[in-house]
Design an enzyme around this catalytic site. Structure first.
Site, short mmCIF file in Angstrom:
data_model
loop_
_atom_site.label_atom_id
_atom_site.label_comp_id
_atom_site.label_asym_id
_atom_site.label_seq_id
_atom_site.Cartn_x
_atom_site.Cartn_y
_atom_site.Cartn_z
N MET A 1 -5.46 -7.16 9.09
CA MET A 1 -4.86 -6.27 10.10
C MET A 1 -5.71 -5.02 10.28
SD MET A 1 -0.87 -6.85 9.41
CE MET A 1 -1.03 -6.49 7.69
N TYR B 1 9.57 -35.49 -21.37
CA TYR B 1 8.14 -35.20 -21.44
C TYR B 1 7.44 -35.54 -20.13
CZ TYR B 1 7.40 -40.22 -22.01
OH TYR B 1 7.37 -41.57 -21.81
N GLY C 1 -8.21 -7.48 5.07
CA GLY C 1 -9.01 -7.59 6.29
C GLY C 1 -8.29 -8.23 7.47
N HIS D 1 -8.71 -46.42 -7.75
CA HIS D 1 -9.34 -46.73 -9.03
C HIS D 1 -10.30 -45.62 -9.45
CE1 HIS D 1 -12.43 -48.62 -11.58
NE2 HIS D 1 -11.38 -49.22 -12.13
N LYS E 1 0.83 -1.20 0.00
CA LYS E 1 0.00 0.00 0.00
C LYS E 1 0.87 1.25 0.00
CE LYS E 1 -3.50 0.08 2.87
NZ LYS E 1 -4.92 0.43 2.81
N ARG F 1 -3.15 3.09 8.87
CA ARG F 1 -3.47 1.79 8.26
C ARG F 1 -2.26 0.90 8.14
NH1 ARG F 1 -8.26 2.80 4.48
NH2 ARG F 1 -8.41 5.05 4.51
N ARG G 1 -3.97 -1.49 -6.19
CA ARG G 1 -3.21 -2.74 -6.15
C ARG G 1 -3.71 -3.62 -7.30
NH1 ARG G 1 -6.13 -4.65 -0.59
NH2 ARG G 1 -8.21 -4.82 -1.45
N SER H 1 9.86 -44.44 -18.15
CA SER H 1 8.74 -43.57 -17.80
C SER H 1 8.52 -43.73 -16.30
CB SER H 1 7.50 -43.97 -18.59
OG SER H 1 6.44 -43.10 -18.26
N CYS I 1 4.72 -40.57 -16.06
CA CYS I 1 3.31 -40.84 -16.38
C CYS I 1 2.46 -41.06 -15.14
CB CYS I 1 3.18 -42.00 -17.35
SG CYS I 1 3.76 -43.56 -16.67
C1 PEP Z 1 2.27 -45.20 -11.71
O1 PEP Z 1 2.44 -46.11 -10.92
O2 PEP Z 1 2.64 -44.04 -11.53
C2 PEP Z 1 1.57 -45.46 -12.99
C3 PEP Z 1 1.46 -44.52 -13.89
O3 PEP Z 1 0.99 -46.67 -13.11
P1 PEP Z 1 -0.41 -47.08 -12.46
O4 PEP Z 1 -1.01 -45.84 -11.87
O5 PEP Z 1 -1.21 -47.65 -13.55
O6 PEP Z 1 0.03 -48.07 -11.44
#
Ligand code: PEP
Ligand code: MG
Length: 888
Positions: free
Chosen positions: A107, A858, A105, A468, A26, A96, A352, A771, A838
């Site tokens: 202080m 990736y 809000g 799952h 401020k 202030r 601000r 991966s 992944c």
């Molecule tokens: C993992 O274990 O990170 C993975 C991608 O395989 P899954 O979730 O199918 O076990």
């Protein structure tokens, strides 16, 4: 002598916008506006260093502060031509807080400071309005007593109510100068009773008490909590701004208001905000009166009968519009401004960067690039990747009431409402007739897939972020709240107990998969719009990033969604998910429950054409982009038949005895399926399964010309991979023989067990790519079950033992270390080793930044998270580039 005080707005301005660490946000912005020549009431800022000193030195002020405050106060007096404590036309000030980042809000503030029994008369005289003067006085006593003396505000409000009752009036405005005067005297009695000391009449005593109170408000519990939640360091401290008062409540030509330079909900480039005529700032916030529109267009849109500022105060409004342009151009962002009009003259009290929705953030950033205010890279940096979620999924109308009955994990984002169903079949039937339903289960299993698909959302009482239900829902883009432990579900009798209430299939609920909330009834949702701005921002992000972004997808639908969201390939096709369909799960069970190789081969022969068709379709959709297909990794328990009926069905299909089959199923039951007979262990014991899959992959590749990446799951030992690679290579050779075309392919492995990470050099000799399966790697590094973590991880996070759910955000110190080691050792053994991730972390911005930092090629995540990963990857690259520039 150290400098503790910086002046602004008078004869000299000492600060600048860049000095927010010292002057608070401020104070720095007030100084900046004063330098720009905007109408800022003069004042001064006591620096954050004073606050730090104050706490370090037993709540004492540093030497020299008093003299500097006196000098700065004298300069303000000179600038406005009034004296603090003066007997005629006295100077009043506001005091202030102002930390480095705004803590709305949290202080304290004191207004109208400098009033006492003498100066109030002078104010009545100079303003010509006794009622205004005495109203200001009582407001000051009330605020000061609360903030500086710790007297409960409620005691004063009670007195006002009693007086209004006695007089038989409703509104504060019905009280006159004498009423306020009498009330003020009464307030002072209350202060004496409560504190044992008289109310301080001397303005300088008031000023120092207020400065001390504002500094102390840095350490109130609510301010500390706010800092903890927003990662604001305790050490920063607050600055204190002392500023000449301007009055928005001195008559009809006065007003106070808040203006956003653009619409903070939609991002539209139009002034947006509210004001109140003849009022002081706190009245707008307190909601006692309904504020009016700033612009005539907004007043019309709201159907307001009260005049807009544009009509009621055209000159002040014109100044406000000029100020809007100046401030935006200068600060290069949407601003949130507080202003006051005193006797027709506009003053600005604060500016601000304005808070905004994701939609507005996107539109504003893109518009600012288009009008040349900021560069595309800056626009990319300004959007919180996670906020894109708000743009990709339906969200709950923020104005709607929420009747929350339970909480669980925010497993898959988006909001959904519908009637409760307890079985997948019921979900499918209802959806077929166009009805919206929420599938409610203790947990889901592969047989529920069709129901999960048909439902608008999924609620489970058990299971974590990678259960799952969570993984499948995210993949499908269905909203999901998982692990709502307080919800009791009786699937047999079709009742759900939540928040002390009973719900049946006649009831509707709403789930917010982004917040993990379960609500009774139906709540309005807002559909996302993928506007042109979204595409533009993503294009800038793509230009900036180095990391490639792929998607985890197995069905044609998911693959198409992935491409629509900009995925550059498939990083994980979980083949076990391809067997969830009712006709396939039967053959799958038959295969798992077969007694011998011949039985397995018979079942596999049924699966082969289906798999080949799946892969052909996937390769066609991906049009030459890389596709990583993971060989079967079923936690067996997800596929075993559960009921007598299911067992009988499998027995009939396989032509075997049901009792025998049941016995075999029982033998396959595992104590700990997640660490059991799954992944490549299945390929070691029953190589014909992977052989069938490899055949399906290569036949599809031969047909489409794709060059698949074949991935082996759950490898711990180099020789596991070697053994399986031999099966894959042999099958490729056989398909080449038979079809006359040699499919191009590569073989790689998941790294998802600590042993594999440590033995990466050895494993890399048989792998062309790694991966990182960080779901299993987190599970096995922590020894925490993916499916059972919901019961206790909350306590770990709340207790500060873990900063995040490690299944959501990669645990960089531990699991990340394993990833880093594996990347280094793998690349050491095979320099051209391709590296990706992944696990679910591939779509988490902080984890994506880590992946960028350690040089992965990736990340792969569920389709709906692809844009988030693209943006996070761009930001990681831009931050790294910024750091490199700084170093050179
Ligand atoms: C993992 O274990 O990170 C993975 C991608 O395989 P899954 O979730 O199918 O076990
Ligand atoms: Mg895994």
């Amino acid at each position: 002598m150290a400098r503790w005080v910086y002046a602004f707005g008078g004869a000299a301005t000492d600060g600048r916008a860049e000095m927010s660490a010292l002057l608070g946000g401020k104070g720095a912005n007030l100084a900046e506006m004063a330098r720009l020549g905007l109408p800022v009431p003069p004042g001064f800022t006591v620096t954050t260093e004073v606050c730090t000193h104050f706490y370090a030195d037993g709540e004492r002020y540093p030497e020299g502060l008093e003299e500097q405050v006196e000098a700065a106060l004298a300069a303000v007096e000179a600038a406005v031509g009034r004296r603090f404590g003066g007997e005629a036309d006295p100077l009043l000030v506001s005091v202030r807080s102002g930390a480095r980042v705004s803590m709305p809000g949290m202080m304290d503030t004191v207004l109208n400071l400098g009033l006492n029994d003498r100066t109030v008369e002078a104010l009545a005289e100079s303003s010509g309005d006794r009622s205004f003067a005495f109203d200001s006085y009582r407001r000051f006593v009330q605020m000061f007593a609360d903030v500086a003396l710790g007297v409960d505000r409620g005691l004063f409000e009670e007195e006002i109510e009693i007086l209004k009752d006695d007089k038989g009036v409703e509104a504060d405005a019905d009280l006159d100068a004498d009423d306020w005067s009498g009330l003020t005297a009464r307030f002072k009695e209350i202060v004496r009773d409560e504190t044992g000391a008289p109310f301080p009449e001397e303005p300088r005593a008031q000023l120092w008490a207020a400065i001390g109170a504002v500094m102390r408000s840095w350490r109130t519990p609510r301010a500390r909590t706010y800092r903890r939640l927003h990662d604001i360091p305790e050490a920063w401290g607050t600055a204190v701004n002392v500023q000449a008062m301007v009055f928005g409540n001195m008559g009809g030509d006065c007003a106070t208001g808040v203006a956003f330079t653009r619409n903070p909900s939609t991002g539209e480039n139009a002034l947006y905000g509210e004001y109140l005529a003849n009022a002081q700032g706190e009245d707008v916030v307190a909601g006692i009166r309904t504020p009016q529109s700033l612009t005539a267009a907004d007043a019309e849109a709201r159907g307001s009968r009260l005049p807009a500022m544009e009509r009621a105060m055209p000159e002040a409004f014109a100044r406000l519009m000029e100020m809007r342009d100046r401030l935006e151009r200068h600060f290069r962002d949407m601003q949130d401004i507080e202003f006051t009009v005193e006797a027709g003259r506009l003053w600005v009290l604060q500016t601000r960067s304005g808070k905004r929705t994701a939609q507005a953030a996107l539109r504003i950033a893109v518009d600012l690039v288009e009008d040349g205010t900021i560069a595309p890279e800056e626009a990319v940096m300004r959007i919180e990747p996670q906020a894109l979620e708000q743009l990709l999924h339906p969200t709950l109308d923020p104005d709607a009431e929420r009747d929350v009955v339970a909480r669980g994990l925010p497993a898959s984002p988006g909001a959904a409402s519908g009637r409760i169903v307890f079985t997948a079949d019921a979900a499918e039937q209802a959806a077929a007739s166009g009805e919206a339903v929420i599938l409610v289960r203790n947990e889901t299993s592969p047989e529920d897939i069709h129901g999960m698909h048909a439902a608008r959302g999924i609620l489970t009482s058990r299971g974590g972020m990678t259960s799952h239900a969570a993984v499948v829902a995210r993949g499908m883009g269905r909203a999901c709240v998982s692990g709502a432990g307080a919800v009791r579900i009786d699937t047999e009798s079709e009742v759900m107990l939540a928040g002390g209430r009973t719900f049946t299939t006649d009831d509707r609920i709403t789930i917010d998969g982004s917040a993990g909330e379960v609500m009774a009834g139906e709540i309005a949702t807002i559909q996302p719009e993928m506007t042109g701005g979204f595409a533009r921002l993503m294009a800038w992000a793509d230009e900036a990033r180095r990391l490639r972004v792929r998607a985890n997808a197995e069905t044609p639908r998911d693959a198409e969604a992935a491409r629509a969201f900009g995925a550059e390939g498939i990083g994980l096709c979980r083949t076990e998910h391809m067997f969830f369909d009712t006709d396939r799960i039967l053959a799958m069970r038959e295969m798992i429950l077969a007694d011998d190789e011949a039985g397995r081969r018979a079942a596999l022969a049924k699966l082969l054409p289906m798999q080949r068709r799946d892969f052909t379709e996937l390769f066609r959709i991906m049009e030459g982009l890389p596709v990583t297909i993971r060989l079967l990794d079923p936690p067996l328990h997800e596929f075993l038949p559960r009921t007598e009926e299911e067992t009988a069905e499998v027995a009939a299909a396989a032509g075997v005895d049901a009792v025998k089959l049941r016995r075999r199923a029982l033998r396959l039951e595992e104590a700990n399926p997640m660490l059991g007979h799954r992944g490549c262990r299945l390929g070691i014991t029953w190589p014909e399964i992977y052989e069938m899959q490899a055949r399906a992959i290569f036949e599809a590749a031969a047909e489409t010309g794709a060059r698949p990446e074949v991935m082996v799951p759950l490898v711990a030992v180099g020789s596991e991979l070697e053994r399986i690679k031999a099966v894959i290579d042999r099958t490729a050779a056989a398909v080449t023989e038979e079809t006359g075309t040699a499919p191009g392919y590569s073989v790689g492995t998941m790294i998802e067990l600590p042993r594999a990470a440590l033995r990466a050099a050895e494993i890399a000799s048989a792998a062309e790519f790694f991966s990182f399966g960080t779901n299993d790697l987190t599970q096995t590094a922590f020894g925490i079950s993916r499916d059972d973590s919901g019961a206790f991880l909350g306590a770990y996070r709340d207790g500060g033992i873990l900063p995040n759910d490690p299944f959501e955000t990669l645990d960089i110190e531990g699991v990340g270390e394993l990833v880093r080691i594996a990347a280094e050792r793998g690349r050491g053994a095979r320099p051209d080793l391709k590296l990706g991730i992944c696990g679910e972390h591939g779509g988490d911005p902080a984890s994506v930044a880590f992946c960028h930092g350690i040089g992965l090629d990736y990340v792969s995540c569920s389709p709906y998270r692809v844009p988030i990963a693209r943006l996070a990857a761009a930001q990681a690259a831009l931050v790294a580039r910024g750091q490199e520039d700084k170093e050179t």
